[in-house]
Enzyme design. Structure first.
Site, short mmCIF file in Angstrom:
data_model
loop_
_atom_site.label_atom_id
_atom_site.label_comp_id
_atom_site.label_asym_id
_atom_site.label_seq_id
_atom_site.Cartn_x
_atom_site.Cartn_y
_atom_site.Cartn_z
N SER A 113 0.85 -1.20 0.00
CA SER A 113 0.00 0.00 0.00
C SER A 113 0.88 1.24 0.00
CB SER A 113 -0.88 0.03 1.24
OG SER A 113 -1.58 1.27 1.31
N TYR A 125 -2.33 -1.07 10.24
CA TYR A 125 -2.44 -1.32 8.81
C TYR A 125 -1.23 -0.72 8.09
CZ TYR A 125 -4.29 -1.30 4.06
OH TYR A 125 -4.44 -1.49 2.71
#
Lengths: 266, 248
Positions: free
Chosen positions: B129, B142
Site C-alpha cells: 500500500s 495497517y
C-alpha cells in the site's frame, strides 16, 4: 558552544533561513562568513552593523565571486570547516508558463550555485578535515524535491537535482573527511514563503491570505509552519562534531507534512 | 500440457476478484481462496479453497490444493484486513487479526509455495500500500503491516532469485466496497468524492482492474528482469503535496 573554533561560510546569508543560521553559528562560537549579493539584503531594514557574520559579496552564479570568497577565507583562516549552501530562488509557475530565462535562472542559483560554491570550497574543507576531524557541507534541498507543490515546476526540479548532487558529493568526498548532507525544509515562515502566498494571484480560491495560511498550517501534523530557527537547529547539529557519522542523507524537516497521505475529507 | 497455476488470496471481492478475472483471461489456472465459502458469482473456471492464510495449516492447505492442480508459478498475496484505530486504541485481538492476515499470512503463503516455486520458477506479487510510506490517520497497524509487506518483498527477491521473482504493488485509493462504505459515511458524500478526485492527477479514483493490470504485467515475461521492486498505482496522488486541492 557546539561550533567553538570552527569557521563557516553561509550563502544566501541575508535570506530568512540563512540569517538565522549565521546568527546561530555565531552564538555557537563559530567564525562565520555571511555570503550574499548585498551586505544588507532585501528583506529587512537592518543596517550592516546590526546583521550577523562577516559579510562576503557572493553571487553564487559567478565563478569569479566563488573564487574570491574562498580566497578571502584562505587568507584569513586557511581552512573552512562548514559550508552552508542556502542561497536559492523560487519561480512560482508551471513549465508552460516558465520562460527559458526563468528556468535557467532557477538552475543557475539553486544548482549551479551549489556546484560552484562547493567546488571552490572543497580545497579549504579538505584542509579542515585533518587528523580525524570532519568538515561539514550542507546543501539546501526541499520537501518539493520529493513531492510536488503545484505551480513550482522549475523549483521542484532544481531541488531534486540538489538531492542527487548531495549524494554524489558525499560519495566522492567522504573519503576525504568531508560530510555532505542536504536539509529539505517544508513550509518555513520566511519571506520566500510569504511571497508564495501573496504570489502571482493564481490561487487561493478567493480566500484571504490569513485563511490560506491557516488552511496550510492545519494540514501539518504539527499544525504550524517551521521557523528559520527550526532549520538552524538541525543545521547546527549537522555542522557539529556530534554529527561526525552523518553523511549523504536528505534531512526532511517539515512538521510531519510529508509523513502523511493526502487528507481527504471523508 | 499442464496449465500454470496462480494462487490468489483474498479472491472473493475487490482487487482479488479483479486479479482472478484477469489471470484467468491470461490463461492461468486460478485457485482463489478466502475465509468464506466460495462466492456464488466466483468464475466457474477458477477453483476455490476456503482457508485462512493467517494459520500455517491454512496456508499449507491452500498450497497443497494448488500444487495438485499443476505447477504453482504465481502467488498473489492480496488478502488483508484494515482496522481503523490509532496505536492507543488498538487491542491485542486487533493486533492478532490484522498482523495475522497482513503480515503472517503473506509470510505463511510465501513459505508454503517457495520450495516448489524455487525449482520450476515463478513470480510472487504482494499487495502492499501507499500507506507503507505515507501514513493514513488512525490506521496505525495497517500502515505498519504494509511496510512489512514491502520489506519482505525485497528479502524474498534477494534470497530466492534467480528462479523466483518477487515484487509488490502499492495501490492508492481503489474503489472497492470498503472504500465506497467510507464515502457513504461522509457528511456530504458528493463533496467528499469531489475533494478526493481533486487530489488525483489522473482525475479519477482507482479501480480494482488498475491493480490487476499491474499484477498481470508483473507475472508476465514482460517483467522478466523486474524483482524486489515496489510499484505505486495511485493515479499520481502521492506525487503531490498533501495540501488541500485548489488552495493555490
Amino acid at each position: 558552544m557546539r561550533l567553538q573554533g570552527k569557521t563557516a561560510l553561509v550563502t544566501g546569508a541575508r535570506g530568512g533561513i540563512g540569517r538565522a543560521i549565521v546568527a546561530r553559528f555565531e552564538r555557537e562560537g563559530a567564525r562565520v562568513y555571511a555570503a550574499d549579493l548585498t551586505e544588507t539584503g532585501s528583506i529587512s531594514n537592518a543596517s550592516a552593523a546590526e546583521l550577523p557574520g562577516n559579510f562576503v559579496k557572493l553571487d553564487v552564479t559567478s565563478e569569479a565571486d566563488a573564487i574570491n570568497a574562498m580566497q578571502r577565507v584562505r587568507a584569513d583562516v586557511g581552512h573552512l570547516d562548514i559550508l552552508i549552501n542556502a542561497a536559492g530562488i523560487e519561480i512560482e509557475k508551471t513549465i508552460e508558463d516558465t520562460t527559458l530565462d526563468e528556468w535557467n535562472r532557477s538552475f543557475a542559483v539553486n544548482v549551479t550555485g551549489t556546484f560552484l560554491t562547493s567546488k571552490h570550497a572543497l580545497p579549504l574543507m579538505r584542509a579542515a578535515a585533518q587528523n580525524g576531524a570532519t568538515a561539514s557541507l550542507i546543501n539546501f534541498g526541499s520537501y518539493d524535491g520529493f513531492i510536488a507543490d503545484p505551480g513550482l515546476a522549475a523549483y521542484c526540479a532544481t531541488k531534486g537535482a540538489v538531492h542527487a548532487l548531495t549524494r554524489a558529493m558525499a560519495c566522492d568526498h567522504g573519503p576525504e573527511g568531508i560530510r555532505v548532507n542536504a536539509i529539505c525544509p517544508g513550509y518555513i515562515d520566511t519571506p520566500m514563503l510569504q511571497s508564495f502566498f501573496t504570489g502571482d494571484g493564481s490561487g487561493g480560491g478567493g480566500k484571504s491570505i490569513d485563511d490560506l495560511q491557516q488552511a496550510v498550517r492545519d494540514v501539518h501534523p504539527m499544525r504550524s509552519y517551521g521557523t528559520p530557527d527550526d532549520i538552524a537547529n538541525l543545521v547546527t547539529w549537522l555542522a557539529s562534531d556530534e554529527a561526525r557519522y552523518a553523511s549523504g542523507q536528505l534531512w526532511i524537516l517539515d512538521g510531519g507534512l510529508s509523513a502523511q497521505v493526502q487528507q481527504m475529507k471523508l | 500440457m499442464t496449465q500454470d497455476i496462480a494462487i490468489i488470496t483474498g479472491a472473493a471481492g475487490g482487487i482479488g476478484r479483479a486479479v482472478t478475472d484477469r489471470l484467468l483471461s491470461d490463461g492461468f489456472g486460478v485457485l482463489g481462496c478466502g475465509r468464506s465459502p466460495r462466492p456464488a458469482d466466483f468464475p466457474g473456471a477458477a477453483h476455490w479453497v476456503q482457508a485462512s492464510v493467517a494459520a500455517p495449516a491454512g496456508a499449507a492447505q491452500i498450497a497443497r490444493t494448488a500444487q495438485d492442480l499443476g505447477p504453482v508459478t504465481v502467488l498473489v498475496n492480496n488478502a488483508g484486513v484494515q482496522i481503523e484505530k490509532t496505536v492507543a486504541d488498538t487491542t491485542d485481538a486487533d493486533w492478532d487479526l490484522l498482523m495475522g492476515a497482513n503480515c503472517r499470512g503473506v509470510f505463511n503463503m510465501c513459505r508454503a509455495v517457495l520450495p516448489d516455486m524455487s525449482r520450476y520458477g515463478g513470480s510472487i506479487v504482494n499487495i502492499g500500500s501507499i500507506s507503507a510510506t505515507v501514513a493514513d490517520p488512525s490506521m496505525a497497524l495497517y500502515n505498519a503491516s504494509k511496510a512489512f509487506v514491502h520489506g519482505l518483498t525485497r528479502s524474498i527477491a534477494v534470497d530466492h532469485g534467480p528462479n523466483v521473482r518477487c515484487n509488490a504493488i502499492a495501490p492508492g485509493w481503489i474503489m472497492t466496497d470498503m472504500a465506497e462504505d467510507g464515502f457513504a459515511l461522509a457528511d456530504d458524500p458528493a463533496k467528499a468524492m469531489q475533494d478526493a478526485l481533486a487530489r488525483h492527477p489522473v482525475g479519477r479514483m482507482g479501480m480494482p482492474t488498475d491493480v490487476a493490470n499491474m499484477v498481470a504485467w508483473l507475472v508476465s515475461d514482460q517483467a522478466a528482469y523486474v524483482s524486489g521492486a515496489s510499484f505505486t498505482v495511485d493515479g499520481g496522488m502521492t506525487a503531490a503535496s498533501p495540501l488541500n486541492p485548489g488552495l493555490f
